[in-house]
Every structure is written in structure tokens, then in C-alpha cells.
Design a protein around this motif. Sequence first.
Motif, short mmCIF file in Angstrom:
data_model
loop_
_atom_site.label_atom_id
_atom_site.label_comp_id
_atom_site.label_asym_id
_atom_site.label_seq_id
_atom_site.Cartn_x
_atom_site.Cartn_y
_atom_site.Cartn_z
N TRP A 1 -9.52 56.84 42.33
CA TRP A 1 -8.16 56.31 42.82
C TRP A 1 -8.15 56.81 44.29
N GLY A 2 -9.16 57.49 44.87
CA GLY A 2 -8.96 58.00 46.23
C GLY A 2 -8.39 59.50 46.38
N TYR A 3 -8.60 60.24 45.51
CA TYR A 3 -8.02 61.71 45.49
C TYR A 3 -9.22 62.42 45.33
N PRO B 1 -6.86 68.97 46.79
CA PRO B 1 -5.74 70.07 46.37
C PRO B 1 -5.11 69.25 45.22
N LEU B 2 -4.70 67.95 45.35
CA LEU B 2 -3.88 67.05 44.44
C LEU B 2 -4.80 66.99 43.10
N PRO C 1 4.10 65.37 43.08
CA PRO C 1 3.84 64.36 44.15
C PRO C 1 2.69 64.13 44.75
N LEU C 2 2.53 62.80 45.16
CA LEU C 2 1.08 62.33 45.66
C LEU C 2 1.10 62.48 47.24
N ALA C 3 2.18 62.71 47.72
CA ALA C 3 2.00 62.89 49.46
C ALA C 3 3.48 63.94 49.71
N THR D 1 -9.62 63.53 34.21
CA THR D 1 -8.48 63.22 35.22
C THR D 1 -9.25 63.45 36.41
N GLY D 2 -9.97 64.32 36.76
CA GLY D 2 -10.93 64.59 37.93
C GLY D 2 -11.58 63.14 38.51
N THR D 3 -12.14 62.64 37.41
CA THR D 3 -12.74 61.38 37.87
C THR D 3 -11.98 60.28 38.09
N ALA D 4 -10.74 60.23 37.08
CA ALA D 4 -10.19 59.27 37.56
C ALA D 4 -9.18 59.19 38.75
#
Length: 138
Positions: free
Chosen positions: A26-28, A33-34, A127-129, A19-22
Amino acid sequence: MTQRLSATPRGARLARRLTGTALDNWGYAYDGPLNNTAQLLVSELATNAVTHGRVPGRDFELRLTLLPQEDTLRIEVSDTRGERQLQMLRAAFGDEHGRGLTVVDALSRTWGVRERVVGKTVWAEIPLAGPPGTISDR
């Protein structure tokens, strides 16, 4: 992203790392925090799948979906045990277990469970943003 993992503690740890790598890809940011919130949610859901949803010889599945129209990350963890015994336990002070779904409830916008042909899927959305102070790091 979809990945099948062994229904073992090692599989749950791998789900969190994937999850962290994906999300980082993807730019997060990995330490943002996300990403941290998503990793924690995956950790709780995967641990529940391994602990309570395990059927010997069967894997669990992790699915991460970006829903840009809804500005949402959807996390799904599917296991092969069909019982829907999802309960938010009231853990006593000092208990080492029983807080997983309480954490999921606190960190996600919404969450739930749905039946599958074999087993069930527990899902959570974040939420993404959003306005300042939310978990987004974009």
C-alpha cells in the motif's frame, strides 16, 4: 485486508508478516516507522488472541483498513472467546508477560473492544500522516 489465521503462535507470527507485506504493498515501506508500529500492534493483539482468546478448533481474524478520510490505519483482531477480560496489567520489573495492552495503549491513537455474535474484536487506530516526528513515513 482480511485474513483468518490459526489460533497458534505460528498464526500470530504470520499475522505480523502479512501486515508488513500489506502495508508495503500500500506504499508504506516495510522497514518504515508506520509499518513497524503496525506490525508491533498486530503482534500484541494477535498474541493476546492466541493466548487469551483461543477456543480449540477456532481461528482468529486479522483485518487492516485504511481510512484515508480520517488519515488512519485501523487494525482489528477478532477471536472467538466472548469474555471481555481486557486488562492493562501492571507488570513488575523483570516480568516476561503482562505488557501487551500497555504497548497497544502507548502506540495507538485510540483502541478498544467490541462484542461480536461469536467472540470479540480488539481494535487499534494509528495515524497515517501527521506533523514531523509522528510515525508516518509518507
